[in-house]
Write a protein that holds these residues in place. Sequence first.
Motif, mmCIF file in Angstrom:
data_model
loop_
_atom_site.group_PDB
_atom_site.id
_atom_site.type_symbol
_atom_site.label_atom_id
_atom_site.label_comp_id
_atom_site.label_asym_id
_atom_site.label_seq_id
_atom_site.Cartn_x
_atom_site.Cartn_y
_atom_site.Cartn_z
ATOM 1 N N LYS A 146 -9.998 45.766 99.363
ATOM 2 C CA LYS A 146 -11.398 45.406 99.169
ATOM 3 C C LYS A 146 -12.339 46.294 99.976
ATOM 4 C CE LYS A 146 -10.843 41.204 100.305
ATOM 5 N NZ LYS A 146 -10.929 39.800 100.660
ATOM 6 N N GLN A 147 -11.760 47.331 100.595
ATOM 7 C CA GLN A 147 -12.522 48.295 101.403
ATOM 8 C C GLN A 147 -12.971 47.733 102.750
ATOM 9 O OE1 GLN A 147 -12.629 51.636 100.523
ATOM 10 N NE2 GLN A 147 -11.163 50.773 99.086
ATOM 11 N N PHE A 148 -12.356 46.625 103.176
ATOM 12 C CA PHE A 148 -12.616 46.104 104.511
ATOM 13 C C PHE A 148 -11.717 46.818 105.507
ATOM 14 C CE2 PHE A 148 -15.129 42.144 104.028
ATOM 15 C CZ PHE A 148 -15.231 42.119 102.654
ATOM 16 N N VAL A 149 -12.280 47.088 106.700
ATOM 17 C CA VAL A 149 -11.450 47.601 107.790
ATOM 18 C C VAL A 149 -10.725 46.408 108.401
ATOM 19 C CG1 VAL A 149 -11.402 48.862 109.971
ATOM 20 C CG2 VAL A 149 -13.128 49.434 108.244
ATOM 21 N N VAL A 150 -9.408 46.511 108.480
ATOM 22 C CA VAL A 150 -8.580 45.432 109.038
ATOM 23 C C VAL A 150 -7.490 46.071 109.896
ATOM 24 C CG1 VAL A 150 -8.953 43.815 107.112
ATOM 25 C CG2 VAL A 150 -7.067 45.458 107.000
ATOM 26 N N THR A 151 -6.745 45.246 110.618
ATOM 27 C CA THR A 151 -5.574 45.790 111.300
ATOM 28 C C THR A 151 -4.351 45.574 110.414
ATOM 29 O OG1 THR A 151 -5.162 43.732 112.496
ATOM 30 C CG2 THR A 151 -6.519 45.389 113.601
ATOM 31 N N GLY A 152 -3.237 46.176 110.829
ATOM 32 C CA GLY A 152 -2.035 46.094 110.008
ATOM 33 C C GLY A 152 -1.639 47.471 109.502
ATOM 34 N N GLY A 153 -2.349 48.492 109.941
ATOM 35 C CA GLY A 153 -1.997 49.862 109.605
ATOM 36 C C GLY A 153 -0.797 50.318 110.430
ATOM 37 N N THR A 154 -0.359 51.531 110.145
ATOM 38 C CA THR A 154 0.819 52.064 110.817
ATOM 39 C C THR A 154 0.542 53.481 111.282
ATOM 40 O OG1 THR A 154 2.083 50.912 109.115
ATOM 41 C CG2 THR A 154 3.317 52.365 110.585
#
Length: 222
Positions: A146-154
């Motif tokens: 949805k183009q939101f910045v969130v955590t959970g990246g790698t």
Amino acid sequence: MKKCISNILSFLLVSATLSLVSFSQSFTYENSIVLPTTSHDDDNLVLPAVLDRDGDPLKIGERYIIENPLIGGGAVYLDNIGHLKCPNAVLQHVPTPQFSGIGTPVLFVHKSDDADVVREMSAIYIMFVDRAPLCVNETVWKVDEKQFVVTGGTIGNESDLFKIMKTDDWVIKDLKNIYKLMHCPSQLGCKDIGRNFENEYPNLVTVEKNYIPFVFIKANYA
Ligand SMILES: *[C@@H]1O[C@H](CO)[C@@H](O)[C@H](O)[C@H]1NC(C)=O
Ligand SMILES: *[C@@H]1O[C@H](CO)[C@@H](O)[C@H](O)[C@H]1NC(C)=O
């Protein structure tokens, strides 16, 4: 790395063209790109360091608060807005009781080199620090569907790369080092980071226009 170099080269090409135009109009164009030859990198290109609010280069391994310096702006923070096991919303404080606060510190991690400072337009990962042990794997920023910045990246996932670029679009008293953040998944170009209240929270999101300015503040001040 190839891609990165070609990005830099095309950026330089544009800058060089701009310089020529400026030169022919006989005023000084302050090119923000410097080309010293002291880099351990093959390409010998060194972009300007990103500077914190005090004018010191952003260092890898140091903690920073990212803050929108505009009136009505505030620091970037992590919150749990969905009753998730681990919080993953990347929000920006605003001066209302519900959303005020001092921000959550971040660390920057380089994509590919071992330099100790963060430079403009270099590909980086951004991660929150101070996480509960159970959520250590949910600190790295990414951008969701949805183009939101969130955590959970790698770290290592090229979809989760960001860049920082200086901006002169705002004149804010006593502040010189103002930047924009961009999400730059490899091969796909960059999108500016702005804010919206779509779900009633002040989310960081990618935007087509109206990005927001940021400054970086050493977190040990907070
Ligand atoms: C975090 O990720 C690593 C590597 O995938 C894994 O070994 C570890 O169990 C994870 N930790 C938690 C708390 O999920
Ligand atoms: C990398 O990020 C993209 C976009 O968030 C995701 O679809 C993909 O599964 C990720 N890959 C890995 C290896 O985590």
